[in-house]
Design a protein around this motif. Structure first.
Motif, mmCIF file in Angstrom:
data_model
loop_
_atom_site.group_PDB
_atom_site.id
_atom_site.type_symbol
_atom_site.label_atom_id
_atom_site.label_comp_id
_atom_site.label_asym_id
_atom_site.label_seq_id
_atom_site.Cartn_x
_atom_site.Cartn_y
_atom_site.Cartn_z
ATOM 1 N N HIS A 15 -41.237 22.811 76.000
ATOM 2 C CA HIS A 15 -40.403 21.582 76.028
ATOM 3 C C HIS A 15 -39.181 21.895 76.996
ATOM 4 N N GLU A 38 -41.849 13.967 79.149
ATOM 5 C CA GLU A 38 -41.176 13.596 77.754
ATOM 6 C C GLU A 38 -40.901 11.900 77.925
ATOM 7 N N ALA A 90 -42.007 14.649 69.742
ATOM 8 C CA ALA A 90 -41.168 15.546 69.825
ATOM 9 C C ALA A 90 -40.005 15.233 68.801
ATOM 10 N N HIS A 91 -39.448 16.478 68.280
ATOM 11 C CA HIS A 91 -38.415 16.419 67.253
ATOM 12 C C HIS A 91 -38.402 15.415 66.202
ATOM 13 N N GLU A 139 -43.780 18.272 66.917
ATOM 14 C CA GLU A 139 -42.803 19.558 67.223
ATOM 15 C C GLU A 139 -42.007 19.845 65.988
ATOM 16 N N HIS A 189 -37.282 23.453 66.322
ATOM 17 C CA HIS A 189 -36.546 22.678 67.551
ATOM 18 C C HIS A 189 -34.847 22.766 67.006
ATOM 19 N N THR A 208 -45.992 22.528 67.157
ATOM 20 C CA THR A 208 -45.196 23.140 68.222
ATOM 21 C C THR A 208 -43.744 23.672 67.827
ATOM 22 N N SER A 266 -40.125 24.708 70.277
ATOM 23 C CA SER A 266 -39.917 24.856 71.846
ATOM 24 C C SER A 266 -38.363 24.567 71.853
ATOM 25 N N ASP A 314 -36.303 22.991 74.236
ATOM 26 C CA ASP A 314 -35.852 21.751 74.739
ATOM 27 C C ASP A 314 -34.655 22.110 75.670
ATOM 28 N N THR A 330 -44.046 28.433 70.366
ATOM 29 C CA THR A 330 -45.371 27.635 69.932
ATOM 30 C C THR A 330 -46.210 28.778 69.693
#
Length: 292
Positions: free
Chosen positions: A14, A70, A198-199, A226, A229, A252, A254, A256, A271
């Motif tokens: 990400h 994204e 994501a998050h 995810e 984060h 995952t 990442s 960001d 990840t």
């Protein structure tokens, strides 16, 4: 290109470039990823694939590139609707329905940006929309570009301050058009991509969706969550991992990464190779790419 082997080491799925609201160009991003010791990096600009080709052209030897985006989404099961982000990996960038939605969302982002600038100027704040557009350099325009204009004008000292309630976080914040999250999951899957939420539990960003929604999304094709984060607390990370295990979703981690817009560094969260391999195995749009 090199024959495919399973990756080992550090995998960051990400990151953002100047194709949306990062501060490194796609070429600079992949070089920075290699310098940071990453083995795999995903370029996931907001609602855009514009960074794919230049990142690929500049890919350093030994680094594997995952092409993604994204997506700006919204869940309409609450009032007001809840904004959320969907990471989409290895999808066909020419899939007509997905291309149409991304084009619509990018246009709406630009329109919203100009409206925010007009609000600022109406209050006597000297920021220039043409300069902000030029600063975006053809990338997807977002609030970070306006934040930079406020910094240049000496009105705030950082992006974080610009996103505070006196500025773009509340007083000058306007809603934007997004993609219905169920439609987004289906579009990504139909384009051969792999969608990851994501998050999903980042309460510091605002409202989060209930676990029941994530279960419903898993039923229509959501592949993963995810967990690791910077905006997740340890308890939130643990919750996401538990929910993923319950639903059979991959997990995952990442960074960001946005360059100087944020303090987080490339590879701050990573990840596991097993989750990465699941993403690659499920993808049917484009392939991961390795140089060397």
């Amino acid at each position: 290109m090199t024959p495919r082997t399973s990756p080992a080491g550090r995998i960051d799925l990400h990151t953002h470039s100047t194709a949306s609201d990062g501060t490194l160009s796609p070429a600079e991003l992949v070089r920075a990823a290699a310098d940071a010791g990453l083995d795999v990096v995903a370029i996931t600009d907001h609602d855009s694939t514009a960074g794919w080709a230049p990142a690929l052209d500049a890919l350093p030897t030994g680094l594997r590139l995952v092409r993604g985006a994204e997506l700006s989404c919204r869940w309409f099961g609450a009032e007001p609707a809840v904004p959320l982000h969907l990471l989409a990996y290895l999808f066909d960038p020419d899939a007509p329905e997905l291309v149409a939605e991304l084009t619509r969302v990018r246009a709406a982002r630009e329109e919203r940006g100009e409206r925010i600038v007009n609000l600022l100027r109406a209050d006597g704040i000297d920021v220039s929309w043409p300069e902000i557009l030029a600063g975006a350099a053809g990338g997807t325009v977002g609030r970070p570009h306006i934040a930079l204009a406020l910094i240049r004008a000496g009105l705030v000292t950082s992006t974080s301050e610009a996103f505070g309630p006196d500025w773009l976080g509340e007083r000058y914040r306007l809603p934007k058009e997004d993609i219905d999250v169920f439609r987004a999951v289906r579009l990504v899957r139909s384009a051969g991509g792999v969608p990851v939420f994501a998050h999903p539990r980042a309460t510091r960003r605002g409202r989060v969706v209930p676990d029941e929604l994530i279960a419903e999304l898993a039923a229509v094709g959501l592949a993963g969550l995810e967990a690791d984060h910077e905006d997740h607390s340890p308890a939130e990370r643990a919750h996401v991992r538990g929910l993923a295990a319950e639903l059979g979703l991959l997990v995952t981690g990442s960074s960001d990464f946005h360059g100087t817009h944020k303090t987080v560094r490339l590879g701050a969260f990573t990840t596991d190779p097993e989750a990465y391999e699941r993403i690659v195995a499920e993808a049917g749009g484009v392939t991961e790419v390795a140089s060397g």
